[in-house]
Design a protein around this motif. Structure first.
Motif, PDB file in Angstrom:
ATOM      1  N   UNK A   1       0.789   5.005   0.279  1.00  0.00           N
ATOM      2  CA  UNK A   1       0.835   4.600  -1.130  1.00  0.00           C
ATOM      3  C   UNK A   1      -0.494   4.931  -1.793  1.00  0.00           C
TER       4      UNK A   1
ATOM      5  N   UNK B   1      -6.234   5.693 -10.657  1.00  0.00           N
ATOM      6  CA  UNK B   1      -6.803   4.953 -11.786  1.00  0.00           C
ATOM      7  C   UNK B   1      -7.836   5.819 -12.487  1.00  0.00           C
TER       8      UNK B   1
ATOM      9  N   UNK C   1     -11.205  -0.290 -13.187  1.00  0.00           N
ATOM     10  CA  UNK C   1      -9.747  -0.453 -13.118  1.00  0.00           C
ATOM     11  C   UNK C   1      -9.324  -0.723 -11.677  1.00  0.00           C
TER      12      UNK C   1
ATOM     13  N   UNK D   1     -11.135  -2.188  -9.394  1.00  0.00           N
ATOM     14  CA  UNK D   1     -11.513  -3.577  -9.103  1.00  0.00           C
ATOM     15  C   UNK D   1     -10.509  -4.556  -9.701  1.00  0.00           C
ATOM     16  N   UNK D   2     -10.055  -4.259 -10.917  1.00  0.00           N
ATOM     17  CA  UNK D   2      -9.109  -5.158 -11.585  1.00  0.00           C
ATOM     18  C   UNK D   2      -7.814  -5.249 -10.781  1.00  0.00           C
ATOM     19  N   UNK D   3      -7.342  -4.115 -10.281  1.00  0.00           N
ATOM     20  CA  UNK D   3      -6.109  -4.128  -9.486  1.00  0.00           C
ATOM     21  C   UNK D   3      -6.345  -4.847  -8.156  1.00  0.00           C
TER      22      UNK D   3
ATOM     23  N   UNK E   1      -8.225  -7.288  -7.568  1.00  0.00           N
ATOM     24  CA  UNK E   1      -8.282  -8.739  -7.794  1.00  0.00           C
ATOM     25  C   UNK E   1      -6.903  -9.385  -7.776  1.00  0.00           C
ATOM     26  N   UNK E   2      -5.867  -8.616  -8.107  1.00  0.00           N
ATOM     27  CA  UNK E   2      -4.514  -9.196  -8.089  1.00  0.00           C
ATOM     28  C   UNK E   2      -4.036  -9.445  -6.655  1.00  0.00           C
TER      29      UNK E   2
ATOM     30  N   UNK F   1      -2.283  -7.759  -4.931  1.00  0.00           N
ATOM     31  CA  UNK F   1      -0.880  -7.389  -4.872  1.00  0.00           C
ATOM     32  C   UNK F   1      -0.707  -6.020  -4.226  1.00  0.00           C
ATOM     33  N   UNK F   2      -1.755  -5.201  -4.299  1.00  0.00           N
ATOM     34  CA  UNK F   2      -1.626  -3.808  -3.928  1.00  0.00           C
ATOM     35  C   UNK F   2      -2.347  -3.542  -2.617  1.00  0.00           C
TER      36      UNK F   2
ATOM     37  N   UNK G   1       1.366   5.964  -7.591  1.00  0.00           N
ATOM     38  CA  UNK G   1       1.457   5.121  -8.796  1.00  0.00           C
ATOM     39  C   UNK G   1       0.397   5.592  -9.790  1.00  0.00           C
TER      40      UNK G   1
ATOM     41  N   UNK H   1      -1.650   4.646 -12.513  1.00  0.00           N
ATOM     42  CA  UNK H   1      -2.053   3.387 -13.157  1.00  0.00           C
ATOM     43  C   UNK H   1      -3.113   3.663 -14.215  1.00  0.00           C
TER      44      UNK H   1
ATOM     45  N   UNK I   1       3.011   2.137 -14.063  1.00  0.00           N
ATOM     46  CA  UNK I   1       2.970   0.676 -14.213  1.00  0.00           C
ATOM     47  C   UNK I   1       4.038   0.230 -15.206  1.00  0.00           C
ATOM     48  N   UNK I   2       4.659  -0.930 -14.961  1.00  0.00           N
ATOM     49  CA  UNK I   2       5.710  -1.442 -15.828  1.00  0.00           C
ATOM     50  C   UNK I   2       5.166  -1.910 -17.168  1.00  0.00           C
TER      51      UNK I   2
END
Lengths: 193, 193, 193, 193
Positions: free
Chosen positions: A80, A84, A89, A91-93, A95-96, A98-99, A137, A139, A167-168
């Motif tokens: 995957x 970015x 950006x 770092x922001x992802x 922090x979630x 999720x990835x 992806x 992003x 991204x959605x």
């Protein structure tokens, strides 16, 4: 007019992102009043940055080693890839939490798809390393410039026959229907759950 | 101090949404300079509004008839209900041409779930008519007040065993990853396509 | 699309100063929910405004009588005239309780000194009545348009041999030297005390 | 989390005036991409600033010599002193070319007149050198903090029997009567000309 050493430093700080001459002048007066040990610490830290930190040879994330902490982490999903625009950006992802895949920092966006803009992006590097991924992806920020860049990337990567996603779209927290554009609201309806 | 009839009208316009005393004063001076035929047209239009327009008996949309154009449209999907906060939100969703079900205008949001706030909402009306739907989309703004209201509605409607959905979260057009909150960005990753 | 009477009223409110279609729609929904007695009070107040209030024949201030309360006040200094752009500027000056002369409401500003703009101003009326004053204060906003208007007035009134003055420049309360333009700061130095 | 040398530098830049962690991060990434000669020039310029520039022993203006260019200029009026808050305010006044006296940079403002704030100001230095002036202009910003500081200075300097003045109040260029406070407008009327 300020003394020459001040003018020179105002000039250099004015090139920093978001900084104009007025703010640059404030930076200089701040430095003037700083105790000499603290200004020395600043200088040493800049030297340390320039000598110890390089860009990860895979994703271009700033790193102390040839491969950054994410790229060298065996637990990350190597199928995957998330493209970015810039370091913050990524770092922001992160922090979630999720990835779990890898990243690629493009280093900018194209505006109007001019040759010179595209050459500044790490597009050649991207094409070379992308073949081993199952999903890419894109992003990139859904701004006008970001959209142009994303479209360019989609066209570039399509021949490689890899699943490409974006991204959605939807309403952000604190957003209001009344001020949402139609595309955002359509996506929010589609993605309801 | 202005003459009394002006002060009275400034006071009345100050109660209009988004209008303060300064803007209200500008409205009055605008009206003073308006030709008498045009101020009469304004008055007649207000009278027409108050006599000809009522609220749709089903969804509370302003309408010339007992049932509004959407509720009386045979082509709309009668198994799908979308709950919105106010009239303009309904119009915004209609503009996307994506949604073919019915609506229900709640008439506001609750803050801190105080009894008196909840009573102002059309919650009783909502419960009565909701039983025949297959899916209810809660399309309340994802603001703090809107979230409280949406949670309240979810709890209220849960016992009825209807599928309840919420608008999808994600990045709006023009949004930037760097300024997105974690929940919005997580949803944008989940909803990628 | 809203029912016709609503669209008509949105259209009329959109012509109010500072009001766009979105705010106009909110005004209409506010009126819809207003108890009928209150919307009737609004209508009566508009009628009262249009029938009872006229413009003072001397200074153009809105007034119930031919001469307004200021122009008919024997205690005001009849040798001093203050030219303002609009009604609210007059009220702002009155609130300082510093000025005891008369006023003249010009009714606008000129931009680029086009004939059609100048004709909208009450310049002819101004020239006729100005001869009896000892000092004329041009209290037009020091904006670009206001400056053009003030210069135009100065040229117009110069041949009458009356003392013409302008409001003093300086730093406003809450202002900062760093952001002041040179002319404002020069005046602030000149007017120090 | 970024590598330690980056975090350290973000932390140092975050202490710069007007800079938060997000902007500090952008500064670091800007430095990373800077060619090594340019980052060396920045470091040399900081060193030069800290070694060659000191504060003028009279007025505290940054200077290469013990006395700054203004204080050592024989053509300046030695009977006139202008007290300013900070270096950039001095530069702003110099740009008007209206003022030919000397300056004194106070180095800040007092808020709530706390002992510790006052001690940070160069008040002792000010009292010592002020006796030889005919007029002292307090050119502190007319903000709340600035006003408190100006009042404090007035009380402090009164016993010395020197003429003390303040910058004149009035409408700034681009200002509008409608939004002016009463004191500003009163001064603008008083200072008309």
């Amino acid at each position: 007019m300020y003394p020459l050493p001040i003018e020179k430093l105002i000039n250099l700080f004015s090139k920093f992102p978001t900084v104009g001459p007025r703010t640059a002048a404030r930076f200089v007066f701040y430095l003037m009043k700083l105790p000499i040990e603290e200004s020395n610490t600043l200088i040493e830290s800049i030297v340390e940055l320039k000598t110890k930190i390089k860009f990860c040879s895979f994703c271009f994330k700033p790193s102390e080693n040839d491969l950054c902490d994410i790229c060298s982490d065996p637990s990350r999903d190597k199928s995957l890839l998330c493209i970015v625009e810039k370091e913050t950006d990524l770092e922001t992802i992160e922090k979630t939490k999720k990835y779990k895949g890898l990243y690629f920092i493009l280093g900018g966006t194209v505006s109007k798809l001019r040759e010179e803009d595209i050459e500044k992006l790490r597009v050649r590097e991207l094409r070379e390393m992308i073949k081993n991924f199952k999903e890419v992806i894109i992003a990139i920020n859904p701004t006008t410039e970001g959209e142009a860049t994303a479209l360019y990337l989609e066209r570039l990567l399509k021949p490689l026959n890899i699943k490409i996603t974006r991204l959605g779209r939807g309403l952000p927290i604190g957003g209001e229907l009344e001020y949402a554009d139609e595309e955002t609201l359509s996506s929010a309806l589609d993605n309801r759950k």
